[in-house]
Each structure stands twice: as structure tokens, then as C-alpha cells.
Write an enzyme that holds these catalytic residues in place. Structure first.
Site, PDB file in Angstrom:
ATOM      1  N   LYS A  70      19.904   0.633 -11.653  1.00  0.00           N
ATOM      2  CA  LYS A  70      18.369   0.733 -11.930  1.00  0.00           C
ATOM      3  C   LYS A  70      18.219   2.411 -11.734  1.00  0.00           C
ATOM      4  O   LYS A  70      18.904   3.235 -10.972  1.00  0.00           O
ATOM      5  CB  LYS A  70      17.643   0.284 -10.523  1.00  0.00           C
ATOM      6  N   SER A 145       9.597  -3.892  -8.870  1.00  0.00           N
ATOM      7  CA  SER A 145       9.841  -2.805  -9.671  1.00  0.00           C
ATOM      8  C   SER A 145      11.322  -2.779 -10.440  1.00  0.00           C
ATOM      9  O   SER A 145      11.440  -2.049 -11.483  1.00  0.00           O
ATOM     10  CB  SER A 145       9.699  -1.377  -9.003  1.00  0.00           C
ATOM     11  N   SER A 169      10.916  -5.858  -4.499  1.00  0.00           N
ATOM     12  CA  SER A 169      11.266  -5.366  -5.969  1.00  0.00           C
ATOM     13  C   SER A 169      12.741  -5.819  -6.576  1.00  0.00           C
ATOM     14  O   SER A 169      12.838  -5.561  -7.798  1.00  0.00           O
ATOM     15  CB  SER A 169      11.376  -3.867  -5.882  1.00  0.00           C
TER      16      SER A 169
END
Length: 479
Positions: A70, A145, A169
């Protein structure tokens, strides 16, 4: 190389036998990402020069395996943006601890995945680099996210990806994309090198199609770290040892608040079917109450936004990152750089947090939210006195249409109501696929006592062995 039908174990066997070459695997992964990602937008940066380590020891299951990271986790020499204009030219000079551990195990870092800017969002639409599309339906959101990491795994671009989880997330996008995602106990995995959103809530975790794959990655990235004083020095068990077990005698709590009419009827039916399956196989099902669930959303957004407003002060246009042009004085540099560099949602949370921490509001908002957080923790402690795990839906609904909720912050914030509590209390939590509702995946959330990831893996693996959801392929990828 598409990974829809591969696991870490299957790839490890091919690499160890010489059937597959590690560098060729990395090169083919990059080519597949280029071909697939034009529709998904899961990656911000692909390392087209990624080199597999030499002299790999295939006794390490991750040796030669391409892994995505990420883009709020720093990578030495590889651009790290947090999906923000303010960091769109930032190239770190060191690796996050989790990245170093993956490299030490022989994994190949293949690229950086898209996310909501600074991990602030529940749909992956708040990215400077554009929205991510759900592989099951390209018109739907992938969740956030960590939507880029989830979509990259679900679409077969990689077999495993790291994400971060501040209020759901990892778990929410895992549910929306029909994959497994785990947020370990706060303190199980080092946060050193994770670009901070809310430091008391953030935790790095793993997204994979298969439960065992996540256990193998978590084995590698967990453990003490001299750079992070919040990491526990507890010994890290072999999480794969929790797999392959039954659930006979397991005490399973089902909060009535998680199965209310506020949850989509189709989601409730899918989750109830999994609960019934656990009961049929000897699990003891207990209905419980988490009475402070109704307060978790406002409590979370006060605490998270307050911590974010403090953490994001460092982005000032001076030391690194974006710097506005045509500035006349120092104040101009600060104001213009931050105004132009941050997106709308990040600004909203900075303002909310700054207000909550202000002299006239601190006692009324932040202090009160901290007290409610303590009550939420006590709710969990009480339930775990008599139960081994808590289960329920991961989300209140399946993935929604891109653009349908992003203009309504309150509705978007309420999407996190079922996942926030695990971050507030620091317990491990995961989402495992529970079925399809209107053609879109939904997830079963599993939570356990702090540092009891084994119980989470035990239940998730049992569910996975029954429904074999991993055999299903995202409809959005069909020609």
C-alpha cells in the site's frame, strides 16, 4: 502470470522445483499488471525494474513471491505518495520495517497500490491518482482505504498485498472484493515506516485470496522492532498452526447490534448462514450486546481526526513534498502548499481534528471521545470473558456505485460502523468471504482477544474450507 488460481504454497513449489524462475515470475507479474490495471487502477507505481533476490532459500515460503505494498508504507528508492498531491514526488531513503522483513524473506516488492489519500476514506475515491474500480463490477467501489491492495489481489495481479487499517481499511475492501483481509492486534506488527494517519489506531495488515497465504505473510512481518516502541515483544506464533481445525466447543458471540435492520437484508442472510454453519459443526453461539456501538462513529472520527491534524502538521512545503509556487512569504508557503497539496477529505478531517483539540473544545469533544473509547474497550473485554470470538457482518451493505456516496461525508463515515470498534479496542479482526449478494461479495468479520490471531485464523479457515469462495472469479474481469 495471473494469480487467480495460485497460492503462496503453489508458487513456492514451482519456484523450488525450478519450474518457475523468480525473475521471470516478477517480469510476468509486471506485464500482467500493465494489462489488467488499465481497468482497475489498483497501482500508483509499478516497479518495472523489480529484481528478484539472488540465492533464494525456498524454505522461506515468500522467497521469490511478488508482493504489493500500500502506498502509505515507505519503500526505499520507490516513490511513496499516500495517494496525495503533497507527496507525489516523494522518494523515501529507507524501507518500512514490514518491507525490510519481506525483503529479508526473499519477497519481491512489485509496486505500490492506490488508496484513499492518507488512508482517509471508505471507497478509494479520495485519491489524487483517481478512483480504484472493483474487479467484480467496474462501476462499483472497491472499498477503502486499502482498495488498491484489495483490488490487486482480487483481480489476480498479485497473490498478496499489504494494507493498513485505521477503522476498517483492510476488512471493508476485503469484504467488497471477495478476499481475506486481516488487521492484527495493535502492536503485533511494527508501524515504523507507515505514514501516520491516527497513530493510536493505525495497524498494518495483509490481504490475500486464501487464509493460509495471509497467515504466512503475517508470520514474516510480525514481531518486535527497535524502531517502534509500541510494538509488543510477545513471541510470534506460527499462525498456520491454527489452520485445519474444527470449531467444536468454540464460543462464538454474535452482537445483536451487528445483525439489526440497519444491515442490508441480503447481507444479514449471508452472515446468518455462516453462523448457522458454525453452530451445526459444534460451535456455541451466544447472542451478546455491544451497547456502545451507536457511539463508535462519532467517537472514532473525533479521535482519528484529532490525531490526523497533529500528524499532518509536518507537511508544510518546506522539508519535502509539494511546495506551492508564487509565494511571497513563509505563511504563504504554508497556506498555499497545504491548500493545493491536500485533497478535500483530508482538509475536512484536519479542520475537524483541529477544532476538537482547540482550547474551547478539547474537554467537550476529545476528552469525552477518549472516555467513550474506554467504554468500548470494556464492552469487548466483558464479552471475551465468556467467548472466544465475535462474529458478524463486515459491512452493512455490498459495494456501492462509484460516485454514489462520496459527496455525502456522513453517509460515508457510517459505512465504518461495524469495523471501527476493533481499532478502538486494539483487538485482531479479519474479514473472510461469506457469499454473494446481488452479484457482489460480502464478508464475515471475526474478532478475538488481543494477540489471539490464531482464533481468527481458525474460524476464517473453517469458513473458507466450507464455502470455497476462492474458486469464484470476479465478473468484472470477464471479456
Amino acid at each position: 502470470m495471473k494469480y487467480l488460481n495460485e497460492t503462496i504454497d503453489s508458487l513456492n513449489q514451482k519456484l523450488a522445483s525450478g519450474e518457475v524462475d523468480a525473475q521471470k515470475l516478477a517480469d510476468e507479474t509486471i506485464e500482467n499488471i500493465k494489462a489488467t490495471d488499465k481497468d482497475i487502477n489498483a497501482f500508483i507505481t509499478v516497479d518495472e525494474d523489480a529484481k528478484a533476490s539472488e540465492n533464494l532459500d525456498f524454505a522461506n515460503k515468500l522467497a521469490g513471491i511478488p508482493v504489493a505494498i500500500k502506498d502509505n508504507i515507505v519503500t526505499n528508492g520507490l516513490k511513496t505518495t499516500a495517494a496525495s498531491h503533497i507527496l507525489d514526488n516523494f522518494i523515501p531513503v529507507y524501507d518500512a520495517t514490514v518491507v525490510s522483513k519481506l525483503k529479508d524473506a526473499g519477497a519481491t516488492i512489485i509496486g505500490k497500490t492506490n488508496l484513499d489519500e492518507f488512508a482517509m476514506g471508505s471507497s478509494n475515491e479520495n485519491s489524487y491518482f483517481g478512483a480504484v474500480h472493483n474487479p467484480w463490477n467496474l462501476d462499483k467501489v472497491p472499498g477503502g482505504s486499502s482498495g488498491g491492495s484489495a483490488a490487486a489481489v482480487a483481480s489476480g495481479e498479485v497473490v498478496a498485498a499489504l494494507g493498513s487499517d485505521t477503522g476498517g481499511s483492510i476488512r471493508q475492501p476485503a469484504a467488497f472484493n471477495g478476499i481475506f483481509g486481516i488487521k492484527p492486534t495493535y502492536g503485533r506488527v511494527s508501524r515504523w515506516g507507515l505514514i501516520a494517519f491516527a497513530s493510536s489506531l493505525d495497524q498494518i495488515g495483509v490481504l490475500t485470496k486464501r487464509v493460509k497465504d495471509a497467515a504466512e505473510v503475517l508470520n514474516v512481518i510480525s514481531g518486535a522492532d527497535e524502531h517502534d516502541s509500541t510494538v509488543s515483544e510477545k513471541a510470534v506464533p506460527d499462525f498456520t498452526k491454527a489452520l485445519g481445525q474444527d470449531v467444536k466447543g468454540l464460543r462464538v458471540a454474535v452482537p445483536k447490534e451487528y445483525m439489526s435492520d440497519a444491515v442490508d437484508e441480503g447481507v444479514r442472510k449471508a452472515i446468518q448462514a455462516q453462523i448457522d454453519y458454525l453452530k451445526e459443526n459444534g460451535a456455541i453461539i451466544n447472542e451478546v450486546s455491544l451497547p456502545h456501538t451507536k457511539y463508535v462513529v462519532p467517537t472514532y472520527y473525533i479521535i482519528a481526526s484529532s490525531e490526523a491534524s497533529s500528524n499532518l502538521q509536518r507537511y508544510d512545503g518546506i522539508r519535502y513534498g509539494y511546495r506551492a509556487k508564487d509565494t511571497k512569504n513563509l505563511l504563504d508557503v504554508y497556506v498555499k502548499s497545504r491548500s493545493e497539496g491536500f485533497g478535500e477529505e483530508v482538509k475536512r478531517r484536519i479542520m475537524l481534528g483541529s477544532f476538537a483539540l482547540s482550547a474551547g473544545s478539547y474537554d467537550k469533544f476529545f476528552r469525552q471521545a477518549s472516555k467513550v473509547r474506554t467504554l468500548i474497550c470494556r464492552d469487548f473485554d466483558k464479552i471475551f470473558e465468556d467467548n472466544d470470538v465475535i462474529v458478524g457482518p463486515t459491512t452493512t451493505e455490498p459495494a456501492f456505485e462509484i460516485g454514489s456516496e462520496v459527496k455525502d461525508p456522513i453517509k460515508m463515515y457510517n459505512n465504518d460502523i461495524l469495523t471501527i470498534s476493533a481499532n478502538m479496542s486494539g483487538v485482531p479482526a479479519a474479514s473472510v468471504p461469506a457469499g454473494l449478494v446481488d452479484g457482489m461479495p460480502v464478508g464475515l468479520q471475526i474478532m478475538a482477544k488481543r494477540f489471539d490471531e490464531e482464533s481468527v485464523f481458525r474460524v476464517a479457515d473453517f469458513i473458507e474450507r466450507n464455502n470455497k469462495f476462492y474458486e469464484k472469479k470476479p465478473a468484472g474481469l470477464e471479456d
